[in-house]
Design a protein around this motif. Structure first.
Motif, PDB file in Angstrom:
ATOM      1  N   ASP A   1       0.870  -1.184   0.000  1.00  0.00           N
ATOM      2  CA  ASP A   1       0.000   0.000   0.000  1.00  0.00           C
ATOM      3  C   ASP A   1       0.900   1.224   0.000  1.00  0.00           C
ATOM      4  N   ARG A   2       0.918   1.912  -1.099  1.00  0.00           N
ATOM      5  CA  ARG A   2       1.762   3.097  -1.196  1.00  0.00           C
ATOM      6  C   ARG A   2       0.969   4.313  -0.758  1.00  0.00           C
ATOM      7  N   PRO A   3       1.470   5.015   0.261  1.00  0.00           N
ATOM      8  CA  PRO A   3       0.776   6.246   0.659  1.00  0.00           C
ATOM      9  C   PRO A   3       1.058   7.346  -0.358  1.00  0.00           C
ATOM     10  N   ALA A   4       0.447   8.479  -0.132  1.00  0.00           N
ATOM     11  CA  ALA A   4       0.654   9.625  -1.024  1.00  0.00           C
ATOM     12  C   ALA A   4       2.107  10.068  -0.917  1.00  0.00           C
ATOM     13  N   GLU A   5       2.774  10.146  -2.044  1.00  0.00           N
ATOM     14  CA  GLU A   5       4.197  10.470  -2.064  1.00  0.00           C
ATOM     15  C   GLU A   5       4.426  11.780  -2.809  1.00  0.00           C
ATOM     16  N   ILE A   6       5.359  12.553  -2.263  1.00  0.00           N
ATOM     17  CA  ILE A   6       5.856  13.737  -2.958  1.00  0.00           C
ATOM     18  C   ILE A   6       7.343  13.508  -3.141  1.00  0.00           C
ATOM     19  N   ILE A   7       7.755  13.319  -4.381  1.00  0.00           N
ATOM     20  CA  ILE A   7       9.160  13.011  -4.652  1.00  0.00           C
ATOM     21  C   ILE A   7       9.885  14.307  -4.986  1.00  0.00           C
ATOM     22  N   VAL A   8      10.902  14.612  -4.183  1.00  0.00           N
ATOM     23  CA  VAL A   8      11.725  15.799  -4.400  1.00  0.00           C
ATOM     24  C   VAL A   8      13.081  15.312  -4.902  1.00  0.00           C
TER      25      VAL A   8
ATOM     26  N   ARG B   1      -3.823  15.546  -0.986  1.00  0.00           N
ATOM     27  CA  ARG B   1      -3.202  14.263  -0.612  1.00  0.00           C
ATOM     28  C   ARG B   1      -3.275  14.103   0.898  1.00  0.00           C
ATOM     29  N   PRO B   2      -3.863  13.011   1.357  1.00  0.00           N
ATOM     30  CA  PRO B   2      -3.958  12.813   2.806  1.00  0.00           C
ATOM     31  C   PRO B   2      -2.628  12.311   3.380  1.00  0.00           C
ATOM     32  N   ASP B   3      -2.058  13.071   4.292  1.00  0.00           N
ATOM     33  CA  ASP B   3      -0.836  12.711   5.020  1.00  0.00           C
ATOM     34  C   ASP B   3       0.282  12.223   4.086  1.00  0.00           C
ATOM     35  N   PRO B   4       0.778  13.079   3.208  1.00  0.00           N
ATOM     36  CA  PRO B   4       1.790  12.637   2.236  1.00  0.00           C
ATOM     37  C   PRO B   4       3.164  12.447   2.865  1.00  0.00           C
ATOM     38  N   ILE B   5       3.968  11.638   2.208  1.00  0.00           N
ATOM     39  CA  ILE B   5       5.368  11.407   2.604  1.00  0.00           C
ATOM     40  C   ILE B   5       6.245  12.120   1.589  1.00  0.00           C
ATOM     41  N   VAL B   6       7.202  12.878   2.081  1.00  0.00           N
ATOM     42  CA  VAL B   6       8.161  13.552   1.210  1.00  0.00           C
ATOM     43  C   VAL B   6       9.368  12.632   1.051  1.00  0.00           C
ATOM     44  N   ILE B   7       9.639  12.235  -0.180  1.00  0.00           N
ATOM     45  CA  ILE B   7      10.781  11.371  -0.474  1.00  0.00           C
ATOM     46  C   ILE B   7      11.858  12.233  -1.115  1.00  0.00           C
ATOM     47  N   ILE B   8      13.000  12.326  -0.432  1.00  0.00           N
ATOM     48  CA  ILE B   8      14.113  13.124  -0.943  1.00  0.00           C
ATOM     49  C   ILE B   8      15.032  12.196  -1.721  1.00  0.00           C
ATOM     50  N   SER B   9      15.156  12.474  -2.997  1.00  0.00           N
ATOM     51  CA  SER B   9      16.009  11.684  -3.874  1.00  0.00           C
ATOM     52  C   SER B   9      17.128  12.597  -4.368  1.00  0.00           C
ATOM     53  N   ALA B  10      18.271  12.518  -3.708  1.00  0.00           N
ATOM     54  CA  ALA B  10      19.377  13.427  -4.011  1.00  0.00           C
ATOM     55  C   ALA B  10      20.506  12.678  -4.699  1.00  0.00           C
ATOM     56  N   ASP B  11      21.167  13.371  -5.591  1.00  0.00           N
ATOM     57  CA  ASP B  11      22.355  12.848  -6.244  1.00  0.00           C
ATOM     58  C   ASP B  11      23.454  12.675  -5.200  1.00  0.00           C
ATOM     59  N   ALA B  12      24.381  11.760  -5.447  1.00  0.00           N
ATOM     60  CA  ALA B  12      25.465  11.522  -4.482  1.00  0.00           C
ATOM     61  C   ALA B  12      26.368  12.736  -4.323  1.00  0.00           C
TER      62      ALA B  12
END
Length: 138
Positions: free
Chosen positions: A55-62, A96-107
């Motif tokens: 079950d994937r919650p609401a995601e905000i990919i940064v 989006r109900p209770d979204p998760i912020v996913i930080i995807s940063a370059d090395a």
């Protein structure tokens, strides 16, 4: 005239004053030296080896590029200020109900760029943060 042979006595080195001076110097050095401990942080970075979520919650990919550019949900953010990131995150979180912020940063991303995203998420009232990681190679 009486010629006598003189007995040449070897000069004696008295070690007691020498030892006394050395002990005084040793005590002085022991009292005046400050012992400071240089602490190190032993950091072992974790690897992500987990199963995919069902079950994937609401995601905000940064996404953060190596030069510090930002993209939120594949939309480029113009500018690099925290205020711009905050408004972009608030717009992305609408509906989006209770979204998760996913930080995807370059090395090679500067640390400040990641901290800016974390600060913007805090200002946008998005307390759930996580970081994207690659699965370790075997």
């Amino acid at each position: 005239m009486k010629f006598r042979r003189r007995h040449n006595e070897e000069p004696e080195i008295n070690l007691i004053p020498f030892i006394d001076v050395l002990l005084v110097v040793l005590i002085f050095l022991m009292l005046s030296t400050t012992y400071s401990k240089f602490t190190e942080l032993q950091v072992t970075l974790p690897t992500a080896d987990s199963q995919t979520m069902k079950d994937r919650p609401a995601e905000i990919i940064v996404a953060i590029a190596a030069d510090g550019r930002y993209a939120i949900d594949h939309q480029a953010v113009e500018g690099r200020s925290v205020d711009l990131l905050t408004t972009a995150l608030q717009q992305a979180a609408q509906g989006r109900p209770d979204p998760i912020v996913i930080i995807s940063a370059d090395a090679a991303t500067p640390h400040q760029a990641v901290v800016n995203v974390m600060d913007a998420a805090r200002r946008a009232n998005l307390p759930r943060l996580t970081f994207a990681a690659n699965k370790p190679r075997e």
